[in-house]
Write a protein that holds these residues in place. Structure first.
Motif, PDB file in Angstrom:
ATOM      1  N   UNK B  47       0.825  -1.205   0.000  1.00  0.00           N
ATOM      2  CA  UNK B  47       0.000   0.000   0.000  1.00  0.00           C
ATOM      3  C   UNK B  47       0.862   1.260   0.000  1.00  0.00           C
ATOM      4  N   UNK B  48       1.927   1.255   0.802  1.00  0.00           N
ATOM      5  CA  UNK B  48       2.812   2.422   0.872  1.00  0.00           C
ATOM      6  C   UNK B  48       3.524   2.637  -0.460  1.00  0.00           C
ATOM      7  N   UNK B  49       3.910   1.539  -1.093  1.00  0.00           N
ATOM      8  CA  UNK B  49       4.542   1.642  -2.410  1.00  0.00           C
ATOM      9  C   UNK B  49       3.565   2.258  -3.417  1.00  0.00           C
ATOM     10  N   UNK B  50       2.323   1.795  -3.400  1.00  0.00           N
ATOM     11  CA  UNK B  50       1.301   2.327  -4.309  1.00  0.00           C
ATOM     12  C   UNK B  50       1.099   3.820  -4.104  1.00  0.00           C
ATOM     13  N   UNK B  51       0.999   4.219  -2.846  1.00  0.00           N
ATOM     14  CA  UNK B  51       0.788   5.639  -2.550  1.00  0.00           C
ATOM     15  C   UNK B  51       2.002   6.469  -2.968  1.00  0.00           C
ATOM     16  N   UNK B  52       3.214   5.942  -2.729  1.00  0.00           N
ATOM     17  CA  UNK B  52       4.410   6.712  -3.089  1.00  0.00           C
ATOM     18  C   UNK B  52       4.492   6.874  -4.610  1.00  0.00           C
ATOM     19  N   UNK B  53       3.985   5.872  -5.360  1.00  0.00           N
ATOM     20  CA  UNK B  53       3.937   6.002  -6.819  1.00  0.00           C
ATOM     21  C   UNK B  53       2.968   7.105  -7.237  1.00  0.00           C
ATOM     22  N   UNK B  54       1.829   7.174  -6.547  1.00  0.00           N
ATOM     23  CA  UNK B  54       0.851   8.226  -6.840  1.00  0.00           C
ATOM     24  C   UNK B  54       1.449   9.602  -6.566  1.00  0.00           C
ATOM     25  N   UNK B  55       2.150   9.700  -5.434  1.00  0.00           N
ATOM     26  CA  UNK B  55       2.767  10.974  -5.056  1.00  0.00           C
ATOM     27  C   UNK B  55       3.813  11.371  -6.107  1.00  0.00           C
ATOM     28  N   UNK B  56       4.686  10.434  -6.472  1.00  0.00           N
ATOM     29  CA  UNK B  56       5.716  10.717  -7.484  1.00  0.00           C
ATOM     30  C   UNK B  56       5.084  11.215  -8.781  1.00  0.00           C
ATOM     31  N   UNK B  57       4.030  10.523  -9.151  1.00  0.00           N
ATOM     32  CA  UNK B  57       3.333  10.890 -10.386  1.00  0.00           C
ATOM     33  C   UNK B  57       2.796  12.328 -10.288  1.00  0.00           C
ATOM     34  N   UNK B  58       2.129  12.634  -9.185  1.00  0.00           N
ATOM     35  CA  UNK B  58       1.545  13.969  -8.988  1.00  0.00           C
ATOM     36  C   UNK B  58       2.640  15.041  -8.984  1.00  0.00           C
ATOM     37  N   UNK B  59       3.798  14.702  -8.392  1.00  0.00           N
ATOM     38  CA  UNK B  59       4.916  15.661  -8.364  1.00  0.00           C
ATOM     39  C   UNK B  59       5.427  15.896  -9.787  1.00  0.00           C
ATOM     40  N   UNK B  60       5.633  14.806 -10.530  1.00  0.00           N
ATOM     41  CA  UNK B  60       6.185  14.921 -11.888  1.00  0.00           C
ATOM     42  C   UNK B  60       5.256  15.695 -12.817  1.00  0.00           C
ATOM     43  N   UNK B  61       3.948  15.504 -12.636  1.00  0.00           N
ATOM     44  CA  UNK B  61       2.984  16.210 -13.484  1.00  0.00           C
ATOM     45  C   UNK B  61       2.865  17.676 -13.041  1.00  0.00           C
ATOM     46  N   UNK B  62       3.399  17.974 -11.860  1.00  0.00           N
ATOM     47  CA  UNK B  62       3.380  19.359 -11.388  1.00  0.00           C
ATOM     48  C   UNK B  62       2.149  19.709 -10.584  1.00  0.00           C
ATOM     49  N   UNK B  63       1.446  18.699 -10.076  1.00  0.00           N
ATOM     50  CA  UNK B  63       0.202  18.944  -9.336  1.00  0.00           C
ATOM     51  C   UNK B  63       0.452  19.216  -7.856  1.00  0.00           C
ATOM     52  N   UNK B  64       1.505  18.641  -7.309  1.00  0.00           N
ATOM     53  CA  UNK B  64       1.850  18.957  -5.921  1.00  0.00           C
ATOM     54  C   UNK B  64       3.364  19.166  -5.810  1.00  0.00           C
ATOM     55  N   UNK B  65       3.762  19.904  -4.780  1.00  0.00           N
ATOM     56  CA  UNK B  65       5.194  20.111  -4.534  1.00  0.00           C
ATOM     57  C   UNK B  65       5.795  18.834  -3.968  1.00  0.00           C
TER      58      UNK B  65
END
Lengths: 90, 90
Positions: B47-65
């Protein structure tokens, strides 16, 4: 304008990440790590799970259509399966 | 306007997904599945791996810092660790 950018960036990023999985598996095969190896299966499952989480997230945020996400994942699965077949039939 | 919406939605979605992990672990504990159980560790890691992938994705797309993403993940880890301690000290 910005809306289009986020959507485009999300789409591009997902394709980049899918490509990364494909490259990773190619490298594993080039280095003769057999597809029958449990580690191979585990790496692949983990990577596919990670990508599917990214896709789900992008769909929920409204950046890509659910259908587009499904096509991305199933195309990757097909390519991986082709790669797997090519390797095991050598 | 739409830009803010995507960012807000990405932020909200990540928090929802973090909450979901917390709830999942709470349910596991309420049902007396011991934290020492390997399955518990595996579920949590996945679950933590899945969430960290979501976070990385959001960061790369520029949606979150990147920093906001790090804080989200480390807060969740702290909460899970508190929950774990509370459970094992009963």
């Amino acid at each position: 304008m910005q809306e289009v950018n986020y959507k485009q960036q999300a789409y591009d990023q997902l394709h980049q990440d899918a490509d990364k999985i494909l490259q990773l598996i190619k490298v594993q095969m080039d280095n003769l790590t057999m597809p029958q190896c449990p580690l191979y299966e585990e790496v692949l499952d983990t990577q596919m799970f990670g990508l599917s989480r990214e896709v789900d997230f992008a769909v929920k945020v409204g950046l890509i259509d659910r259908e587009v996400g499904k096509v991305l994942l199933s195309s990757l699965e097909k390519e991986l399966s082709k790669l797997h077949d090519a390797f095991t039939n050598v």
